[in-house]
Design a protein around this motif. Sequence first.
Motif, PDB file in Angstrom:
ATOM      1  N   ALA A  47      22.208 -10.844   3.675  1.00 17.12           N
ATOM      2  CA  ALA A  47      23.446 -10.237   3.182  1.00 17.12           C
ATOM      3  C   ALA A  47      23.187  -9.424   1.917  1.00 17.12           C
ATOM      4  CB  ALA A  47      24.490 -11.316   2.907  1.00 17.12           C
ATOM      5  N   HIS A  48      22.338  -9.923   1.028  1.00 18.03           N
ATOM      6  CA  HIS A  48      22.002  -9.163  -0.173  1.00 18.03           C
ATOM      7  C   HIS A  48      21.306  -7.848   0.203  1.00 18.03           C
ATOM      8  CE1 HIS A  48      23.021 -11.759  -3.630  1.00 18.03           C
ATOM      9  NE2 HIS A  48      22.849 -12.754  -2.776  1.00 18.03           N
ATOM     10  N   VAL A  49      20.385  -7.922   1.141  1.00 16.20           N
ATOM     11  CA  VAL A  49      19.667  -6.718   1.555  1.00 16.20           C
ATOM     12  C   VAL A  49      20.618  -5.743   2.242  1.00 16.20           C
ATOM     13  CG1 VAL A  49      17.871  -5.811   3.078  1.00 16.20           C
ATOM     14  CG2 VAL A  49      17.438  -7.868   1.708  1.00 16.20           C
ATOM     15  N   GLU A  50      21.411  -6.235   3.177  1.00 15.41           N
ATOM     16  CA  GLU A  50      22.339  -5.352   3.890  1.00 15.41           C
ATOM     17  C   GLU A  50      23.359  -4.745   2.933  1.00 15.41           C
ATOM     18  OE1 GLU A  50      22.189  -4.231   7.005  1.00 15.41           O
ATOM     19  OE2 GLU A  50      20.269  -5.289   7.045  1.00 15.41           O
ATOM     20  N   GLY A  51      23.785  -5.534   1.937  1.00 13.20           N
ATOM     21  CA  GLY A  51      24.701  -4.986   0.944  1.00 13.20           C
ATOM     22  C   GLY A  51      24.078  -3.831   0.188  1.00 13.20           C
ATOM     23  N   GLY A  52      22.798  -3.972  -0.173  1.00 14.97           N
ATOM     24  CA  GLY A  52      22.112  -2.893  -0.857  1.00 14.97           C
ATOM     25  C   GLY A  52      21.954  -1.656   0.008  1.00 14.97           C
ATOM     26  N   LEU A  53      21.707  -1.873   1.298  1.00 13.96           N
ATOM     27  CA  LEU A  53      21.555  -0.733   2.204  1.00 13.96           C
ATOM     28  C   LEU A  53      22.889  -0.045   2.493  1.00 13.96           C
ATOM     29  CD1 LEU A  53      19.001  -2.315   4.702  1.00 13.96           C
ATOM     30  CD2 LEU A  53      18.539  -0.563   2.977  1.00 13.96           C
ATOM     31  N   LYS A  54      23.963  -0.836   2.524  1.00 14.48           N
ATOM     32  CA  LYS A  54      25.290  -0.252   2.752  1.00 14.48           C
ATOM     33  C   LYS A  54      25.774   0.520   1.522  1.00 14.48           C
ATOM     34  CE  LYS A  54      27.263  -3.598   6.046  1.00 14.48           C
ATOM     35  NZ  LYS A  54      28.305  -4.649   6.213  1.00 14.48           N
ATOM     36  N   SER A  55      25.444   0.008   0.356  1.00 14.61           N
ATOM     37  CA  SER A  55      25.903   0.628  -0.891  1.00 14.61           C
ATOM     38  C   SER A  55      24.732   0.791  -1.849  1.00 14.61           C
ATOM     39  CB  SER A  55      26.994  -0.236  -1.536  1.00 14.61           C
ATOM     40  OG  SER A  55      27.456   0.357  -2.731  1.00 14.61           O
ATOM     41  N   PRO A  56      23.832   1.747  -1.556  1.00 12.36           N
ATOM     42  CA  PRO A  56      22.639   1.892  -2.402  1.00 12.36           C
ATOM     43  C   PRO A  56      22.971   2.268  -3.839  1.00 12.36           C
ATOM     44  CG  PRO A  56      22.805   3.688  -0.804  1.00 12.36           C
ATOM     45  CD  PRO A  56      23.818   2.675  -0.412  1.00 12.36           C
ATOM     46  N   PHE A 116      14.572  -6.039  -5.339  1.00 15.90           N
ATOM     47  CA  PHE A 116      15.497  -4.929  -5.573  1.00 15.90           C
ATOM     48  C   PHE A 116      15.073  -4.077  -6.766  1.00 15.90           C
ATOM     49  CE2 PHE A 116      18.576  -6.676  -2.586  1.00 15.90           C
ATOM     50  CZ  PHE A 116      19.209  -5.523  -2.133  1.00 15.90           C
ATOM     51  N   VAL A 117      14.570  -4.713  -7.828  1.00 19.24           N
ATOM     52  CA  VAL A 117      14.089  -3.938  -8.971  1.00 19.24           C
ATOM     53  C   VAL A 117      12.924  -3.046  -8.543  1.00 19.24           C
ATOM     54  CG1 VAL A 117      12.930  -4.081 -11.212  1.00 19.24           C
ATOM     55  CG2 VAL A 117      14.919  -5.532 -10.737  1.00 19.24           C
ATOM     56  N   GLU A 118      12.025  -3.577  -7.719  1.00 15.20           N
ATOM     57  CA  GLU A 118      10.928  -2.749  -7.195  1.00 15.20           C
ATOM     58  C   GLU A 118      11.492  -1.585  -6.390  1.00 15.20           C
ATOM     59  OE1 GLU A 118       7.249  -2.983  -4.008  1.00 15.20           O
ATOM     60  OE2 GLU A 118       8.022  -4.836  -4.866  1.00 15.20           O
ATOM     61  N   TRP A 119      12.505  -1.844  -5.576  1.00 17.15           N
ATOM     62  CA  TRP A 119      13.155  -0.794  -4.776  1.00 17.15           C
ATOM     63  C   TRP A 119      13.730   0.303  -5.672  1.00 17.15           C
ATOM     64  CZ3 TRP A 119      18.681  -0.152  -4.347  1.00 17.15           C
ATOM     65  CH2 TRP A 119      19.085   0.728  -3.339  1.00 17.15           C
ATOM     66  N   VAL A 120      14.353  -0.106  -6.793  1.00 18.17           N
ATOM     67  CA  VAL A 120      14.890   0.877  -7.734  1.00 18.17           C
ATOM     68  C   VAL A 120      13.759   1.684  -8.355  1.00 18.17           C
ATOM     69  CG1 VAL A 120      16.089   1.181  -9.939  1.00 18.17           C
ATOM     70  CG2 VAL A 120      17.004  -0.415  -8.243  1.00 18.17           C
ATOM     71  N   LEU A 121      12.697   0.995  -8.793  1.00 20.25           N
ATOM     72  CA  LEU A 121      11.596   1.675  -9.472  1.00 20.25           C
ATOM     73  C   LEU A 121      10.842   2.622  -8.557  1.00 20.25           C
ATOM     74  CD1 LEU A 121      10.180  -1.251 -11.643  1.00 20.25           C
ATOM     75  CD2 LEU A 121      11.444   0.754 -12.438  1.00 20.25           C
ATOM     76  N   THR A 122      10.781   2.278  -7.256  1.00 19.25           N
ATOM     77  CA  THR A 122      10.088   3.159  -6.312  1.00 19.25           C
ATOM     78  C   THR A 122      11.035   4.192  -5.709  1.00 19.25           C
ATOM     79  OG1 THR A 122      10.468   1.635  -4.446  1.00 19.25           O
ATOM     80  CG2 THR A 122       8.420   1.376  -5.709  1.00 19.25           C
ATOM     81  N   GLU A 123      12.249   4.259  -6.253  1.00 21.81           N
ATOM     82  CA  GLU A 123      13.254   5.231  -5.814  1.00 21.81           C
ATOM     83  C   GLU A 123      13.515   5.139  -4.312  1.00 21.81           C
ATOM     84  OE1 GLU A 123      11.736   8.945  -7.339  1.00 21.81           O
ATOM     85  OE2 GLU A 123      12.608   8.549  -9.313  1.00 21.81           O
ATOM     86  N   GLY A 124      13.598   3.907  -3.840  1.00 25.12           N
ATOM     87  CA  GLY A 124      13.940   3.683  -2.440  1.00 25.12           C
ATOM     88  C   GLY A 124      12.767   3.638  -1.496  1.00 25.12           C
ATOM     89  N   ALA A 125      11.548   3.836  -1.996  1.00 24.63           N
ATOM     90  CA  ALA A 125      10.377   3.831  -1.111  1.00 24.63           C
ATOM     91  C   ALA A 125      10.087   2.425  -0.581  1.00 24.63           C
ATOM     92  CB  ALA A 125       9.155   4.381  -1.844  1.00 24.63           C
TER      93      ALA A 125
END
Length: 199
Positions: free
Chosen positions: A78-87, A156-165
Amino acid sequence: MIVAAMGLIAEKGVARTTLADVGVAAGYSRGLPVERFGSKLGLLNAMIDSADAWFAEQAPMQVRDLRGLAAVRARIAAHVEGGLKSPVGARFVHYLYVDAAFGVTELRPRMQALMRTFAAGFQNHLEEARDAGEIAPDADCEKLAAVIVAMVRGVFVEWVLTEGATDLRALSPLMQEMATAAIARAGGGSAPCKEAPPP
């Protein structure tokens, strides 16, 4: 204005986002955010309220009637899907975690409370798992929940730092498996979350 502010903070962080910027981005006057929220901290608190309420609606749809470790896995998803729904919202929240830790110290109490809210959901499912015999009867559910939240927040912090990569969707099942497999083996701990049921 909250949506506009989230977009600005997700793009350039809290320190470089001004209330005047928010007013202009939202299509209003530069002074309206001050009139509406009083200060940047007031605006940030309103934004956190909005993000927290949104996730509180989303999580039950993912968890449904699952319990125990199955619910732990579903809540991670749910946390992951929430991030993907609302990046934009996800980037905003994680900017706040980082800024609260290293810059905007007045945000710390609120972000600590948000982290406790997220952890409480996991702790509830861990207690269910403990009561059902899925994990050790002396497992410290509070500490285990804190570790899960730290893992999810770190990804999620890694996701932010890699700009979504960073591929959140690919990492979701791995996080679920790592968390639940480790928890199923975990035991001991000096402060069980509550008394285990009698055998």
